[in-house]
Scaffold this active site. Structure first.
Site, mmCIF file in Angstrom:
data_model
loop_
_atom_site.group_PDB
_atom_site.id
_atom_site.type_symbol
_atom_site.label_atom_id
_atom_site.label_comp_id
_atom_site.label_asym_id
_atom_site.label_seq_id
_atom_site.Cartn_x
_atom_site.Cartn_y
_atom_site.Cartn_z
ATOM 1 N N ASP A 98 37.381 46.034 50.680
ATOM 2 C CA ASP A 98 37.660 44.660 50.290
ATOM 3 C C ASP A 98 39.001 44.264 50.901
ATOM 4 O O ASP A 98 39.922 45.084 50.959
ATOM 5 C CB ASP A 98 37.760 44.591 48.757
ATOM 6 N N ASP A 199 37.779 38.559 50.873
ATOM 7 C CA ASP A 199 37.877 37.932 49.564
ATOM 8 C C ASP A 199 38.391 36.491 49.640
ATOM 9 O O ASP A 199 39.382 36.229 50.329
ATOM 10 C CB ASP A 199 38.847 38.758 48.707
ATOM 11 N N GLU A 256 33.398 36.088 51.641
ATOM 12 C CA GLU A 256 33.104 35.495 50.336
ATOM 13 C C GLU A 256 33.482 34.022 50.462
ATOM 14 O O GLU A 256 34.650 33.664 50.415
ATOM 15 C CB GLU A 256 33.923 36.157 49.223
ATOM 16 N N HIS A 331 30.443 41.927 41.203
ATOM 17 C CA HIS A 331 31.375 42.174 40.088
ATOM 18 C C HIS A 331 31.871 40.884 39.433
ATOM 19 O O HIS A 331 32.674 40.948 38.511
ATOM 20 C CB HIS A 331 32.567 42.976 40.620
ATOM 21 N N ASP A 332 31.463 39.734 39.929
ATOM 22 C CA ASP A 332 31.865 38.453 39.334
ATOM 23 C C ASP A 332 30.711 37.780 38.602
ATOM 24 O O ASP A 332 30.875 36.675 38.072
ATOM 25 C CB ASP A 332 32.342 37.481 40.427
HETATM 26 C C1 GLC Z 1 37.085 36.831 44.518
HETATM 27 C C2 GLC Z 1 36.776 38.118 43.789
HETATM 28 C C3 GLC Z 1 37.188 37.979 42.368
HETATM 29 C C4 GLC Z 1 38.667 37.685 42.315
HETATM 30 C C5 GLC Z 1 39.027 36.462 43.183
HETATM 31 C C6 GLC Z 1 40.498 36.369 43.395
HETATM 32 O O1 GLC Z 1 36.334 35.779 44.030
HETATM 33 O O2 GLC Z 1 35.433 38.446 43.939
HETATM 34 O O3 GLC Z 1 36.865 39.120 41.607
HETATM 35 O O4 GLC Z 1 39.035 37.426 40.987
HETATM 36 O O5 GLC Z 1 38.440 36.547 44.451
HETATM 37 O O6 GLC Z 1 40.947 37.372 44.256
#
Ligand code: GLC
Ligand code: CA
Length: 559
Positions: A98, A199, A256, A331-332
């Site tokens: 990540d 991310d 993402e 994980h979200d």
């Molecule tokens: C992304 C991650 C999440 C995190 C956010 C801030 O959305 O998947 O878990 O809280 O970024 O880094």
């Protein structure tokens, strides 16, 4: 590395803190992943995405990095990650890390220096500005709630944080930031990692001047997305990141992302010249929310027809020119059964049908840890059991909006990110075999029924079904059809049928899912040559007329 090698990958996402604990401190660790590599091999995946393991105060479970070059002691040491890379390589498993570069932790040395001298060079690494008439510099709302600006104590200055206040945003206009980040990413690539999951990457370009906008909520604030999500100029920065880092070595990247317009899609994911190897398509995962980043109480009803439209929409734009990242959860997000199925489908049939539905689309599939077991939402009985920062933020937002304590709990129970973060269920022993200590977050009560050991020994389990599907996708005589073939959707008018064909080299495979709790009769355009996989055991004839049972999923080869 072979060009576009990720077309032949199935990625398994590991959330290290909840995977396997080897030193009994209740937190999963890298040695735990090393010990369980044989399980990953058994499952049949060939690539792993590790959620962050870098040094971090863990305000957002590692998505707040204080040192990009060190592994957090909670997870192990730098030697452990080297060992993981080494052992995984021997098993032909690639490791994708990540990469969180929209923000750092407020405990990163750059930010500590910035705070100490808000006019100095490190202040320019972030967005640090004076307030206006006792107010923050603008009216942006952070994604986790409240103003996106935090005052720097004892000074007239504020800093910008689109996420938690312990996650100050990096200023990507600053060439020094870019140079430092590229150096760090290359350092990791040189260690032999196979790529990055990028991310929150669509937020790195901010609208010039950070303007205020008309408020969109009763709090008088406006979603920070207006001035920071997929803004013009974003791809220029992304191309530079690519060329200076992962592009050099053919590493895989998955963005993402959110807020990308259809017309811009191929800039991000074209196979020839995309900023990334692929981006996740969350359009189907977030159907239950009124809009991305909205409050968790702002949900809506959805149906299979809508899901289907979303499922194929980007496939149609992408065609054979681009590539997508395919996932049901991460994980979200809540767990798969709870999120996509009505009560009647929250069983082997519904979950195996969903697996059939998404694993064979055009793109790289991602399986989130525990999804293959059918792990479920935790539904903790009180807020105190929850850990996730956004669960607390959203709970307070719901209370402020007038929901009762009970209603607010219910709202976060449905959507909480802890649903997918509870410890991985290995066996029916104490704490599901995840730890011999006290788990950092409670194990789901259902671990005696849902766990690896039990499902390994049951030929009809979801785990064994996932193994079959992954094998079909990667190793069977059909593997090339899935990595190279074209895709066409079918039965568009049939409201609860999700179906498509994949074709390559004169061969066509059809995927049909009956996404509902009732049987259906369909007439195919061709006679099937062979039934490749079925989540029901009754045999089908290969004639044109087929009868599908509730939540049946079928893969056929057409003649
Ligand atoms: C992304 C991650 C999440 C995190 C956010 C801030 O959305 O998947 O878990 O809280 O970024 O880094
Ligand atoms: Ca541990």
């Amino acid at each position: 590395m072979e060009k576009n090698w990720w077309k032949k990958a199935v990625v398994y996402q590991i959330y290290p803190r909840s995977f396997y604990d080897t030193n009994s401190d209740g937190v999963g660790d890298i040695p735990g992943i090393i010990q369980k590599l044989d399980y990953l091999k058994y499952l049949g995946i060939n690539t792993v995405w590790l959620s962050p393991v870098y040094k971090s105060p863990m305000d957002d479970n590692g998505y707040d990095i204080s040192d990009y070059y060190s592994i957090d002691p909670l997870f192990g040491t730098n030697a452990d990650i080297e060992e993981l890379l080494d052992k995984a390589k021997k098993l032909n498993i690639k490791i994708v890390m990540d990469m969180v570069i929209n923000h750092t932790s407020d405990e990163h040395k750059w930010f500590i220096k910035a705070k100490a001298d808000p006019e100095g060079p490190y202040a320019k690494y972030y967005y640090i500005q004076k307030g206006k008439d006792g107010n923050p510099p603008n009216n942006w709302r952070s994604i986790f709630g409240g103003s996106a600006w935090e005052p720097i104590e004892g000074t007239p200055y504020y800093y910008l944080h689109l996420f938690q206040k312990k996650q100050p945003d990096l200023n990507w206009e600053n060439i020094s930031v870019r140079t430092e980040i590229y150096k760090m990413m290359n350092w990791w690539l040189d260690k032999g990692i196979a790529g990055f999951r990028m991310d929150a990457i669509c937020y790195i370009k901010k609208e010039k001047g950070l303007p205020s906008y008309a408020p969109d909520g009763k709090d008088g604030l406006v979603s920070a997305s207006f001035g920071s999500l997929s803004r013009p100029g974003l791809t220029d920065i992304l191309y530079e990141i690519r060329d200076k880092t992962y592009g050099r070595v053919n590493a895989m990247t998955v963005g993402e992302t959110a807020g990308i317009a259809d017309k811009d899609l191929l800039k991000f994911i074209s196979l020839e010249n995309g900023t990334f190897s692929m981006i996740f398509d969350f359009s189907w995962a977030e159907l239950n929310l009124k809009q991305p980043n909205c409050f968790w109480y702002d949900t809506r009803k959805w149906n299979v027809k809508e899901l289907k439209e979303k499922l194929f929409h980007r496939q149609k734009i992408t065609k054979d020119k681009g590539w997508l990242g395919l996932c049901l959860t991460n994980h979200d997000q809540p767990c798969v059964a709870d999120h996509y199925l009505e009560e009647s489908g929250r069983n082997f049939y519904g979950q195996s049908m969903l697996a059939i539905m998404y694993l064979f689309l055009r793109g790289t599939p991602f399986v989130y840890q525990g999804q293959e077991l059918g792990m479920r939402n935790v539904n903790y009985p009180s807020l105190l059991y929850y850990n996730d920062c956004s669960t607390y933020n959203q709970y307070n937002v719901a209370l402020k909006a007038g929901y009762s304590l009970k209603e607010s709990l219910k709202i976060v129970q449905v959507q909480s990110r802890d649903n997918s973060r509870s410890p991985f269920q290995w066996n029916a022993e104490a704490n599901a075999g995840f730890t011999t200590g006290n788990p950092w977050i409670p194990v789901n009560k259902n671990y005696e029924k849902i766990n690896v050991l039990k499902e390994k020994n049951d030929t009809t389990s979801l785990l064994n079904f996932y193994r079959k599907l992954i094998n079909l996708r990667l190793k069977s005589e059909y593997a090339d059809i899935f990595s190279e073939g074209t895709i066409d959707s079918l039965f568009i008018e049939e409201e609860n049928i999700v179906a498509y064909t994949r074709s390559y080299n004169q061969k066509t495979v059809m995927i049909i899912c009956n996404y509902q709790n009732k049987p259906v009769d369909l007439t195919l355009s061709d006679i099937a040559k062979k039934i490749i996989i079925d989540n029901y055991t009754e045999t089908h004839s290969t004639q044109k007329k087929i009868h599908l049972q509730s939540y049946e999923g079928l893969i056929l080869e057409l003649s």
